[in-house]
Design an enzyme around this catalytic site. Structure first.
Site, short mmCIF file in Angstrom:
data_model
loop_
_atom_site.label_atom_id
_atom_site.label_comp_id
_atom_site.label_asym_id
_atom_site.label_seq_id
_atom_site.Cartn_x
_atom_site.Cartn_y
_atom_site.Cartn_z
N HIS A 125 0.85 -1.21 0.00
CA HIS A 125 0.00 0.00 0.00
C HIS A 125 0.88 1.26 0.00
CE1 HIS A 125 -2.95 -2.78 2.21
NE2 HIS A 125 -3.63 -2.40 1.15
N GLN A 146 -18.11 -5.87 -1.39
CA GLN A 146 -17.27 -6.77 -2.19
C GLN A 146 -17.01 -8.11 -1.51
OE1 GLN A 146 -13.89 -3.88 -2.35
NE2 GLN A 146 -12.62 -5.67 -2.00
N SER A 185 -3.01 -7.82 2.99
CA SER A 185 -3.55 -7.67 4.35
C SER A 185 -3.95 -9.04 4.89
CB SER A 185 -4.77 -6.76 4.34
OG SER A 185 -4.43 -5.53 3.75
P1 AMP Z 1 -6.70 -3.55 -0.49
O1 AMP Z 1 -6.46 -2.77 0.76
O2 AMP Z 1 -6.33 -4.99 -0.40
O3 AMP Z 1 -8.07 -3.31 -1.07
O4 AMP Z 1 -5.69 -2.94 -1.56
C1 AMP Z 1 -5.64 -1.58 -1.84
C2 AMP Z 1 -4.73 -1.35 -3.01
O5 AMP Z 1 -3.43 -1.83 -2.71
C3 AMP Z 1 -5.20 -2.11 -4.27
O6 AMP Z 1 -4.97 -1.27 -5.40
C4 AMP Z 1 -4.29 -3.30 -4.29
O7 AMP Z 1 -4.08 -3.82 -5.59
C5 AMP Z 1 -3.01 -2.70 -3.74
N1 AMP Z 1 -2.12 -3.72 -3.21
C6 AMP Z 1 -2.43 -4.73 -2.35
N2 AMP Z 1 -1.36 -5.50 -2.15
C7 AMP Z 1 -0.35 -5.00 -2.89
C8 AMP Z 1 1.01 -5.36 -3.11
N3 AMP Z 1 1.57 -6.44 -2.52
N4 AMP Z 1 1.76 -4.61 -3.94
C9 AMP Z 1 1.22 -3.52 -4.55
N5 AMP Z 1 -0.06 -3.12 -4.39
C10 AMP Z 1 -0.83 -3.84 -3.57
#
Ligand code: AMP
Length: 273
Positions: free
Chosen positions: A38, A62, A187
């Site tokens: 993130h 979702q 996460s």
């Molecule tokens: P989330 O909090 O899982 O909804 O993710 C929020 C954003 O962070 C989304 O655009 C994900 O694709 C991105 N994201 C999650 N994990 C990673 C990672 N390991 N590397 C880069 N971006 C990530």
């Protein structure tokens, strides 16, 4: 960093940014439990715009009823410390109630793009993503939105949504950020024991090995070779004890979704075909 809870505060804080043509706004939507993946997106946002805003909202739309919405990690205090250290300008951390969430205008994901991969395994998931992301876009009105390639199908679906809306928001992709072991940061890695983390590191190891042998192969690349590579990855994952949801090829990438115990993990790797 301004921490914004309400719509009035959001409008008050962003008014001057919206009105200043010299200040572009880059937005990083998240569900919190922030990790270095993130943060890499926040840094990317800072490179492309004068002002950055991050949102934290665990989006109930979702998750299906059988998924982990109520257990999803919520680490607000630690998240703030990480965002302060990164120097984001605004954090939007709304407290939408059920009635508000239900009143949000629904946006459907492209049926074509959501028919495969996670869309096939998680019906309705991408409609929930599009509905919430579209709503946040309407409230925040960013110039750029930064999304991770970790959720590559999500990125393609949101790109399509913006195109259909003829939106001026530019979607900017960020590379997958990994643990030293190669495990893609997520996460949901918070759910894994140390032993499960060691096992999960095999996902990227296998993807990298199979990518290399595919690309090193002197044979003409063709769909049979891709099928063979996918079969190898599936077989090896199963031998290691993973519960495999899918191993598939699309957009010049190999995609994997597996379960480790009850934790669902996804990853992908680009292949030169
Ligand atoms: P989330 O909090 O899982 O909804 O993710 C929020 C954003 O962070 C989304 O655009 C994900 O694709 C991105 N994201 C999650 N994990 C990673 C990672 N390991 N590397 C880069 N971006 C990530």
């Amino acid at each position: 960093m301004q921490i914004i809870r309400t719509l009035d505060e959001l409008n008050e804080n962003l008014k001057s940014v919206w009105e200043n043509d010299n200040e572009l706004l880059a937005y990083v939507p998240t569900m919190g439990a922030l990790h270095s993946g993130h943060i890499s997106l926040v840094k990317k946002a800072q490179e492309i715009a004068q002002k950055t805003i991050v949102s934290i909202f665990v989006n109930p739309l979702q998750f299906s009823p059988s998924e982990d919405f109520s257990n999803y990690p919520r680490t607000y205090e630690e998240d703030i410390v990480k965002l302060l250290a990164t120097g984001a300008d605004f954090l939007y951390y709304p407290d939408f109630d059920q009635a508000y969430i239900e009143s949000i205008q629904k946006v459907k994901a492209s049926e074509e793009l959501s028919a495969c991969l996670c869309g096939a395994s998680r019906p309705g998931h991408f409609d929930g993503v599009c509905t919430i992301v579209n709503h946040f876009f309407e409230l925040i009105k960013p110039d750029f939105a930064v999304f991770g390639e970790k959720d590559y199908q999500q990125l393609k679906i949101l790109e399509d949504m913006l195109l259909r809306q003829q939106s001026i928001i530019e979607l900017v992709p960020g590379k997958i950020f990994r643990e030293e072991s190669g495990l893609a940061m997520s996460s949901r890695n918070n759910y894994l024991s140390d032993e499960e983390k060691l096992l999960a590191a095999n996902i990227y190891r296998l993807l990298s090995e199979e990518k290399k042998s595919f690309e090193d192969s002197s044979l003409e690349s063709n769909s049979e070779m891709i099928d063979g590579t996918l079969m190898n990855i599936r077989k090896k994952l199963m031998q290691l004890g993973f519960d495999v949801d899918y191993v598939d090829f699309k957009w010049s990438r190999i995609f994997v979704a597996v379960k480790v115990g009850s934790t669902r993990l996804i990853d992908n790797i680009e292949i030169n075909v």
